[in-house]
Design a protein around this motif. Structure first.
Motif, PDB file in Angstrom:
ATOM      1  N   LEU A  81      36.242   7.835  60.304  1.00  0.00           N
ATOM      2  CA  LEU A  81      35.629   6.999  59.094  1.00  0.00           C
ATOM      3  C   LEU A  81      36.836   5.671  59.240  1.00  0.00           C
ATOM      4  O   LEU A  81      36.937   5.145  59.148  1.00  0.00           O
ATOM      5  N   GLU A  82      38.454   6.163  59.028  1.00  0.00           N
ATOM      6  CA  GLU A  82      39.535   5.107  59.298  1.00  0.00           C
ATOM      7  C   GLU A  82      39.109   4.960  60.401  1.00  0.00           C
ATOM      8  O   GLU A  82      39.533   3.846  60.397  1.00  0.00           O
ATOM      9  N   THR A  84      36.940   4.033  62.494  1.00  0.00           N
ATOM     10  CA  THR A  84      35.851   3.254  62.062  1.00  0.00           C
ATOM     11  C   THR A  84      36.519   1.667  62.044  1.00  0.00           C
ATOM     12  O   THR A  84      36.283   0.784  62.068  1.00  0.00           O
ATOM     13  N   ASP A  85      36.800   1.757  60.578  1.00  0.00           N
ATOM     14  CA  ASP A  85      37.169   0.365  60.007  1.00  0.00           C
ATOM     15  C   ASP A  85      38.589   0.192  60.253  1.00  0.00           C
ATOM     16  O   ASP A  85      38.258  -0.378  60.106  1.00  0.00           O
ATOM     17  N   GLN A  86      39.365   0.356  60.783  1.00  0.00           N
ATOM     18  CA  GLN A  86      40.612  -0.002  61.742  1.00  0.00           C
ATOM     19  C   GLN A  86      40.189  -1.396  62.943  1.00  0.00           C
ATOM     20  O   GLN A  86      40.454  -2.037  63.430  1.00  0.00           O
ATOM     21  N   LYS A  88      36.907  -2.546  63.569  1.00  0.00           N
ATOM     22  CA  LYS A  88      36.700  -4.033  63.024  1.00  0.00           C
ATOM     23  C   LYS A  88      37.552  -4.898  62.429  1.00  0.00           C
ATOM     24  O   LYS A  88      37.620  -5.652  62.633  1.00  0.00           O
ATOM     25  N   THR A  89      38.734  -4.109  61.657  1.00  0.00           N
ATOM     26  CA  THR A  89      39.603  -5.144  61.097  1.00  0.00           C
ATOM     27  C   THR A  89      40.569  -5.217  62.168  1.00  0.00           C
ATOM     28  O   THR A  89      40.791  -6.943  61.855  1.00  0.00           O
ATOM     29  N   LYS A 110      28.504   1.709  56.150  1.00  0.00           N
ATOM     30  CA  LYS A 110      29.429   1.131  55.266  1.00  0.00           C
ATOM     31  C   LYS A 110      30.898   0.627  55.480  1.00  0.00           C
ATOM     32  O   LYS A 110      30.717  -0.364  55.374  1.00  0.00           O
ATOM     33  N   ASN A 111      31.414   0.830  56.676  1.00  0.00           N
ATOM     34  CA  ASN A 111      32.635   1.015  56.954  1.00  0.00           C
ATOM     35  C   ASN A 111      33.001   0.685  58.231  1.00  0.00           C
ATOM     36  O   ASN A 111      34.025   0.618  58.466  1.00  0.00           O
ATOM     37  N   GLY A 112      31.784  -0.266  58.760  1.00  0.00           N
ATOM     38  CA  GLY A 112      31.336  -1.146  60.140  1.00  0.00           C
ATOM     39  C   GLY A 112      31.329  -0.390  61.625  1.00  0.00           C
ATOM     40  O   GLY A 112      31.055  -1.555  62.125  1.00  0.00           O
TER      41      GLY A 112
END
Length: 217
Positions: A81-82, A84-86, A88-89, A110-112
């Protein structure tokens, strides 16, 4: 050819890396296990040892330069999850993350994540369909209710042409290839005569293919 980043080298990640490389893509792999990375280096473009939950490690990879970033970590969903989010960031163009359950997919999207794959579920579903039906030799589920099946012809089709049977209109499916003794005939013409020794590879809505499968039982 595409540039691909694969994070996490479990069974799925390793197979994905080697197959993507075989298909002519530039593949970079990342994992914390140095031994696994080193074993795969002869097959891929580049590799790095590191913990991708660390933003600095991800930043050093230049994730925005890859066409696709795969997140294949399996031991910790939180890590997946972390990462995936990073990704996209940091500007990753397309992120495909691995999930084992629907609830995981929900959070990943939801997290990217642009897409979520279920390797264990998809393989299990395919094996279940193929092994439950004596007359299904292969099966691929597509989107929007469509599927591809490799099946034998119905007895009443044998000796007749695709045109005479009017398969597309009457049965709502299309014959995209035929297979006989290992030989593949792609996009057979309307005058192709169906033999009893060949397999048909057909595409159509699942409900229409189910109707044919019932007649094959």
């Amino acid at each position: 050819m595409k540039t691909v980043l694969i994070i996490g080298l479990g069974r799925f990640g390793r197979r994905l890396a080697t197959r993507m490389a075989e298909l002519g893509n530039e593949v970079m792999i990342v994992d914390q296990n140095a031994e696994i990375v080193e074993k795969l280096l002869p097959y891929v473009t580049d590799g790095k040892i590191g913990d991708c939950t660390d933003e600095e490690v991800l930043r050093s990879l230049g994730v925005n330069n890859f066409d696709i970033c795969f997140v294949c970590t399996g031991n910790s969903f939180q890590s997946s999850l972390e990462i995936t989010d990073q990704l996209k960031t940091l500007g990753a163009k397309r992120v495909i993350s691995k999930a084992d359950r629907d609830i995981q997919a929900k959070f990943l999207l939801k997290n990217g994540a642009d897409e979520v794959v279920y390797p264990n579920r998809d393989i299990a579903d395919k094996v279940a369909v193929r092994c439950s039906m004596n007359n299904v030799f292969d099966y691929v589920e597509l989107s929007q209710g469509y599927s591809i099946y490799e099946i034998p012809p119905l007895t009443k089709w044998i000796g007749k042409s695709i045109k005479d049977l009017d398969i597309r209109q009457r049965y709502k499916i299309s014959v995209i290839s035929t297979k006989e003794e290992g030989s593949l005939n792609m996009l057979p013409g309307p005058d192709h005569i169906i033999s009893g020794s060949e397999h048909l590879v057909v595409i159509g809505l699942q409900k229409d293919i189910d109707h044919i499968l019932e007649q094959l039982r």
